[in-house]
Motif scaffolding. Structure first.
Motif, short mmCIF file in Angstrom:
data_model
loop_
_atom_site.label_atom_id
_atom_site.label_comp_id
_atom_site.label_asym_id
_atom_site.label_seq_id
_atom_site.Cartn_x
_atom_site.Cartn_y
_atom_site.Cartn_z
N LYS A 2 0.81 -1.08 -0.07
CA LYS A 2 -0.14 -0.02 -0.04
C LYS A 2 0.76 1.18 0.10
O LYS A 2 2.15 1.20 0.55
CB LYS A 2 -0.84 0.10 1.33
N LEU A 3 0.27 2.37 -0.41
CA LEU A 3 0.88 3.63 -0.58
C LEU A 3 0.53 4.36 0.76
O LEU A 3 1.16 5.63 1.00
CB LEU A 3 0.96 4.22 -1.85
N PHE A 4 -0.82 4.34 1.09
CA PHE A 4 -1.51 5.06 1.90
C PHE A 4 -1.49 4.38 3.44
O PHE A 4 -2.36 3.41 3.13
CB PHE A 4 -2.57 5.82 1.53
N ARG A 9 1.21 2.68 13.13
CA ARG A 9 1.67 1.24 13.40
C ARG A 9 1.61 0.41 12.10
O ARG A 9 2.54 -0.28 12.02
CB ARG A 9 0.52 0.42 14.39
N GLU A 10 0.79 0.74 11.24
CA GLU A 10 0.61 -0.09 9.81
C GLU A 10 1.85 0.47 9.08
O GLU A 10 2.54 -0.46 8.56
CB GLU A 10 -0.64 0.06 9.15
N LEU A 11 2.02 1.51 9.08
CA LEU A 11 3.20 2.26 8.41
C LEU A 11 4.68 1.40 8.93
O LEU A 11 5.33 1.23 8.04
CB LEU A 11 3.07 3.63 8.61
N ALA A 12 4.69 1.28 10.23
CA ALA A 12 5.86 0.63 10.79
C ALA A 12 6.01 -0.79 10.27
O ALA A 12 7.13 -1.03 9.90
CB ALA A 12 5.98 1.01 12.19
N VAL A 13 5.01 -1.45 10.31
CA VAL A 13 4.99 -2.79 9.91
C VAL A 13 5.50 -2.86 8.32
O VAL A 13 6.29 -3.83 8.22
CB VAL A 13 3.65 -3.40 10.13
#
Length: 81
Positions: A2-4, A9-13
């Motif tokens: 994903k880009l967004f 936490r999702e971004l870190a994963v």
């Protein structure tokens, strides 16, 4: 990928997966740089606050991964064409 991202936490994963894939020789350097830059461009406020990584990213990603990510997003690394 994903880009967004909805949460930090999702971004870190996702960032952990990108850097770990590179370290496991599943991605080449150009792909690593491209993916980190794409994620950063679309989620800057979830990655940085006042010029430093957010607390959630520091806790979830760890120092070594963030060193790699910082070099990429601060322009220390270029994609070779």
């Amino acid at each position: 990928m994903k880009l967004f991202y909805k949460t930090q936490r999702e971004l870190a994963v996702s960032l952990n997966g990108i850097v770990d894939s590179y370290w496991n020789n599943e991605l080449n350097e150009d792909t690593l740089i491209k993916r980190v830059n794409e994620v950063y461009i679309n989620n800057p406020s979830k990655m940085l606050k006042e010029g430093d990584f957010t607390t959630v990213l520091r806790q979830q990603c760890g120092k070594r991964r963030l060193e790699v990510i910082e070099r990429i997003i601060k322009g220390g690394v270029e994609i070779s064409e």
